[in-house]
Design a protein around this motif. Sequence first.
Motif, short mmCIF file in Angstrom:
data_model
loop_
_atom_site.label_atom_id
_atom_site.label_comp_id
_atom_site.label_asym_id
_atom_site.label_seq_id
_atom_site.Cartn_x
_atom_site.Cartn_y
_atom_site.Cartn_z
N LEU A 273 121.79 29.66 -3.34
CA LEU A 273 121.31 30.95 -3.85
C LEU A 273 121.94 31.25 -5.20
O LEU A 273 121.26 31.70 -6.13
N HIS A 274 123.23 31.01 -5.31
CA HIS A 274 123.93 31.31 -6.56
C HIS A 274 123.41 30.45 -7.70
O HIS A 274 123.18 30.94 -8.82
N VAL A 275 123.20 29.16 -7.45
CA VAL A 275 122.67 28.26 -8.48
C VAL A 275 121.29 28.73 -8.92
O VAL A 275 121.00 28.79 -10.13
N GLU A 276 120.43 29.08 -7.98
CA GLU A 276 119.07 29.51 -8.33
C GLU A 276 119.08 30.86 -9.05
O GLU A 276 118.29 31.09 -9.97
N PHE A 277 120.00 31.75 -8.64
CA PHE A 277 120.09 33.06 -9.29
C PHE A 277 120.50 32.92 -10.75
O PHE A 277 120.04 33.69 -11.61
N GLN A 278 121.34 31.94 -11.06
CA GLN A 278 121.80 31.74 -12.43
C GLN A 278 120.81 30.94 -13.28
O GLN A 278 120.89 30.96 -14.51
N ARG A 279 119.87 30.28 -12.64
CA ARG A 279 118.94 29.42 -13.36
C ARG A 279 117.92 30.26 -14.14
O ARG A 279 117.42 31.26 -13.62
N PRO A 280 117.58 29.87 -15.38
CA PRO A 280 116.52 30.57 -16.12
C PRO A 280 115.21 30.53 -15.33
O PRO A 280 114.85 29.50 -14.75
N ASP A 281 114.51 31.65 -15.28
CA ASP A 281 113.30 31.75 -14.47
C ASP A 281 112.17 30.94 -15.12
O ASP A 281 111.86 31.09 -16.30
N ASP A 282 111.54 30.08 -14.32
CA ASP A 282 110.42 29.28 -14.80
C ASP A 282 109.09 29.80 -14.27
O ASP A 282 108.08 29.10 -14.33
N GLY A 283 109.11 31.01 -13.73
CA GLY A 283 107.90 31.58 -13.17
C GLY A 283 107.83 31.49 -11.66
O GLY A 283 107.01 32.18 -11.04
N ARG A 284 108.66 30.63 -11.08
CA ARG A 284 108.68 30.48 -9.62
C ARG A 284 110.01 30.92 -9.01
O ARG A 284 110.22 30.81 -7.81
N GLY A 285 110.90 31.39 -9.86
CA GLY A 285 112.26 31.68 -9.41
C GLY A 285 112.34 32.73 -8.33
O GLY A 285 113.14 32.61 -7.38
N GLU A 286 111.53 33.79 -8.43
CA GLU A 286 111.60 34.85 -7.42
C GLU A 286 111.20 34.33 -6.05
O GLU A 286 111.83 34.67 -5.04
N GLU A 287 110.17 33.48 -5.99
CA GLU A 287 109.75 32.93 -4.71
C GLU A 287 110.83 32.03 -4.13
O GLU A 287 111.07 32.03 -2.91
N VAL A 288 111.49 31.25 -4.99
CA VAL A 288 112.57 30.39 -4.50
C VAL A 288 113.70 31.24 -3.93
O VAL A 288 114.25 30.95 -2.86
N LEU A 289 114.06 32.31 -4.63
CA LEU A 289 115.11 33.21 -4.15
C LEU A 289 114.73 33.83 -2.81
O LEU A 289 115.57 33.96 -1.92
N LYS A 290 113.47 34.22 -2.66
CA LYS A 290 113.04 34.81 -1.39
C LYS A 290 113.18 33.81 -0.24
O LYS A 290 113.62 34.17 0.86
N HIS A 291 112.80 32.56 -0.50
CA HIS A 291 112.89 31.58 0.56
C HIS A 291 114.34 31.21 0.87
O HIS A 291 114.69 31.00 2.04
#
Length: 298
Positions: A141-159
């Motif tokens: 979660l932390h890695v994904e939260f820090q990653r620049p959003d590529d348009g799919r980031g919110e869905e990845v965080l939700k999952h």
Amino acid sequence: MVDFASLPIPVVPYSPTCGRDVGLAMATLGELIERVSRDFLAAPHRLDFHQIMLVTKGTGRYSVDSGPFPCRPGTLVWTRPNQVVQSFPRPHMDAEIIMFTEAFPLRMSARTGMLDDVLRASHWQLSHHELRSFRRVVDLLHVEFQRPDDGRGEEVLKHLLAVALLRIDQMCRLRHKDTAAPALSDKNDELFLRFRRELDRSFHSTRLVEDYAAALNCSPRALSRACRAVADTSAKDLIDARVALEARRLLAHTDLPISAIARQLGFSEATNFGKFFTRRVSMSPGAFRQSEKARKQP
């Protein structure tokens, strides 16, 4: 009647100051302490969002709805919206914190959704295996939260958040693996969710399972079966737990006479309320109020 939601207890809004502009944010306890004074953390306050905290080092104390407990590495705490919290971290205590709005998580089954219910457990001391498993999800979660959003980031965080919540659900079920519960079904899920809404509306006026079953147009047996399937406890226990929670809140955060609290919660006699409260909380209403006053003193 005193409405708990209207009590003058500060409410902290969801307002992340770093990362993405979505319904989930991550921080460490150290970072939060830089922005919020320890005095504020120690005073009763409420959050209008969910907060999951995993203690990584040091020790301290925490309180959720007047239930104090110690914290040390491996302590996992889930604070739900509008629960009254107090935090007393010692100087070297730190933790990973996940904050998310009520609308952010993916839709889950009623049993998993029951995890965010104020009537359920709010803290656990994780075993080595549980900690290692949960920490892997937090790290992702932390890695994904820090990653620049590529348009799919919110869905990845939700999952990924869903995985974290499912890990907590799995942990709770494994810890109670000897408890026999009826099989889950859409019918039980739907009935239980209706019951929880009705309970929040009606706990001031009735503590009878039969009254709730009548309001939901089902039999008491069907209601009890749904509660066993979803919450692993009886309908009567959930009703009494909701009344006891409100009693603790009113005793701790108002100066209402005990007799007035008893009437507000549907008891015709203060003595009956005293017996009920002592059975649920293991101390009398007066002793509980005194202990809360003593705990709040510097």
